[in-house]
Design an enzyme around this catalytic site. Structure first.
Site, PDB file in Angstrom:
ATOM      1  N   ARG A  20      46.343  22.219  43.234  1.00 28.38           N
ATOM      2  CA  ARG A  20      45.199  23.117  43.137  1.00 28.38           C
ATOM      3  C   ARG A  20      45.592  24.572  43.391  1.00 28.38           C
ATOM      4  NH1 ARG A  20      42.193  23.801  47.489  1.00 28.38           N
ATOM      5  NH2 ARG A  20      42.611  21.699  48.247  1.00 28.38           N
ATOM      6  N   TYR A  59      25.509  42.501  36.588  1.00 25.33           N
ATOM      7  CA  TYR A  59      25.457  41.279  35.787  1.00 25.33           C
ATOM      8  C   TYR A  59      24.346  40.381  36.327  1.00 25.33           C
ATOM      9  CZ  TYR A  59      27.457  36.847  33.931  1.00 25.33           C
ATOM     10  OH  TYR A  59      27.680  35.641  33.308  1.00 25.33           O
ATOM     11  N   ASP A  86      32.375  44.964  39.882  1.00 18.65           N
ATOM     12  CA  ASP A  86      32.629  44.212  38.658  1.00 18.65           C
ATOM     13  C   ASP A  86      33.279  45.166  37.665  1.00 18.65           C
ATOM     14  OD1 ASP A  86      32.461  42.923  36.148  1.00 18.65           O
ATOM     15  OD2 ASP A  86      30.697  41.785  36.773  1.00 18.65           O
ATOM     16  N   LYS A  93      36.747  37.363  29.278  1.00 13.93           N
ATOM     17  CA  LYS A  93      36.463  38.378  28.277  1.00 13.93           C
ATOM     18  C   LYS A  93      37.738  39.104  27.847  1.00 13.93           C
ATOM     19  CE  LYS A  93      31.603  38.554  29.486  1.00 13.93           C
ATOM     20  NZ  LYS A  93      31.546  37.363  30.365  1.00 13.93           N
TER      21      LYS A  93
END
Length: 399
Positions: free
Chosen positions: A64, A117, A188, A213
């Protein structure tokens, strides 16, 4: 692969997280290293690595935590953002939630700019409120941040440019206020891809991106990234990251790293195309306003020119006709712009902005506008074709 700190950022980003040669040979790209179990030579080695990891070292003791592929991407993200350490998450929203849960607890207060957002508000309503965290939304254009900070304020969370209407914030001024009060600032930074804005150099402590993105850049990866500026914050994020069990697959890490290599080239073309489209939209009688900070007429242009080195492919425009059904028909009439909620890939997209999300911005509320807004992501197609597509859609629906 060694890096020279005097190399330009284009060169450093291209080589960040590269592969060292072994016995004089090696691949160009970092191999995809997939594993669930990490093996150790003996129990002493396992104990040593557990101990070192518990004290903040970036060491894998389980799959992980990621191995070579993940480490290479983390290193490249730190090079991109100028940070101390990077953390990977399964999506941009999970990266946001990671930061919120790492830094906020019962009785804490957070200040969040009102054009962030929108799904962050859902995290607030469904999770943070239940945990006893108070989130207060403020307008950087109208409110005095210094007066809003309380003794219980533990985070200032920003986004610049803001979502949908791309309001540009005075980031150095806001971070200076927060730092004077000892409050960390997270931002962000997805709009700039980490390439056009360096928030950690302007006073922010944490930069968050939806690597889905522009980092990955091909609409085939879901991923988030958090880059922090100090060991102290890295320790707090690492603790929450471990507790939440956040991880991404090695293949997704590889795809994001591959996308990162071409980020400057792609974003330069996105900017060229978006600027042409935005300038064309400005001239259309059906358009009341075009939202794109690189335009000299944009209210945020001066701040954008000071703090940013470029603009991405996101452009919004408000129609003069206040009928929202007209906006829907216009988007439906587009041929090259697909309809989709995400962005950052090579393709062009269009979306009618939800009115409730626009109305979350006090600037939009006080403008008295009820006009429909269409958000475009201008991709890498020939901008002449994109403009022709917009022209025919205008002619068919609202000419």
């Amino acid at each position: 692969m060694s890096q020279n700190p005097t190399d330009g950022i284009h060169t450093r980003l291209l080589h960040a997280g590269g592969v060292s040669l072994r016995d004089g040979v090696g691949p160009v790209n970092v191999p995809v290293v997939r594993t669930s179990t990490v093996r150790f030579e003996d129990v002493e080695t396992l104990a040593d690595r557990h101990h070192r990891r518990s004290h903040g070292e970036r060491i894998a003791t389980y799959g992980r935590h990621g191995l070579d592929t993940h480490e290479a991407l983390e290193d490249a993200l730190c090079t991109l953002e100028g940070g101390h350490r990077a953390f990977l998450a399964p999506s941009g929203l999970s990266a946001i939630t990671l930061v919120l849960l790492a830094l906020l607890g019962p009785g804490d207060h957070a200040l969040v700019s009102d054009t962030v957002y929108a799904p962050l508000r859902r995290v607030d309503q469904t999770l943070l409120q239940r945990l006893g965290v108070e989130v207060q939304y403020f307008s950087p254009a109208h409110d005095d941040l210094d007066a809003l900070i309380r003794a219980s304020t533990r985070l200032v969370y920003l986004e610049s440019p803001g979502s949908l209407l791309f309001d540009v914030l005075d980031l150095p001024a806001l971070t200076a206020i927060a730092r004077a009060k000892g409050v960390p600032v997270a931002i962000d930074n997805t709009w700039s891809g980490g390439w056009f804005l360096q928030p950690l150099q302007l006073g922010a402590n944490i930069s968050i991106q939806a690597a889905t993105k522009y980092i990955a850049g091909h609409s085939d990866v879901m991923q988030g990234a958090v880059v922090v500026d100090s060991p102290a914050l890295a320790g707090r994020i690492a603790t929450a990251h471990e507790a939440l069990g956040l991880t991404i697959g090695a293949d997704d890490a590889y795809l994001a790293l591959r996308g990162l290599r071409t980020l400057p080239v792609r974003l330069a073309q996105h900017q060229r195309n978006a600027t042409e489209v935005a300038q064309w939209l400005q001239q259309q009688p059906q358009v009341a306003r075009t939202f794109y900070p690189a335009l000299p007429e944009d209210p945020g242009h001066v701040l954008w020119k000071r703090d940013f080195t470029g603009a991405s492919g996101l452009v919004s425009f408000a129609l003069r006709d206040g009928n929202h059904s007209v906006a829907g028909r216009l988007v439906n009439a587009l041929r090259l712009f697909s309809i989709g909620a995400s962005w950052g890939g090579y393709e062009s997209l269009a979306l009618v902005a939800p009115p409730e999300r626009l109305n979350a911005s006090r600037t939009w509320q006080e403008s008295g506008k009820n006009a429909p807004v269409i958000r475009l992501h201008v991709g890498l197609e020939d901008p002449r074709d994109l403009i022709a597509d917009l022209r025919q859609a205008f002619q068919r629906t609202i000419a």
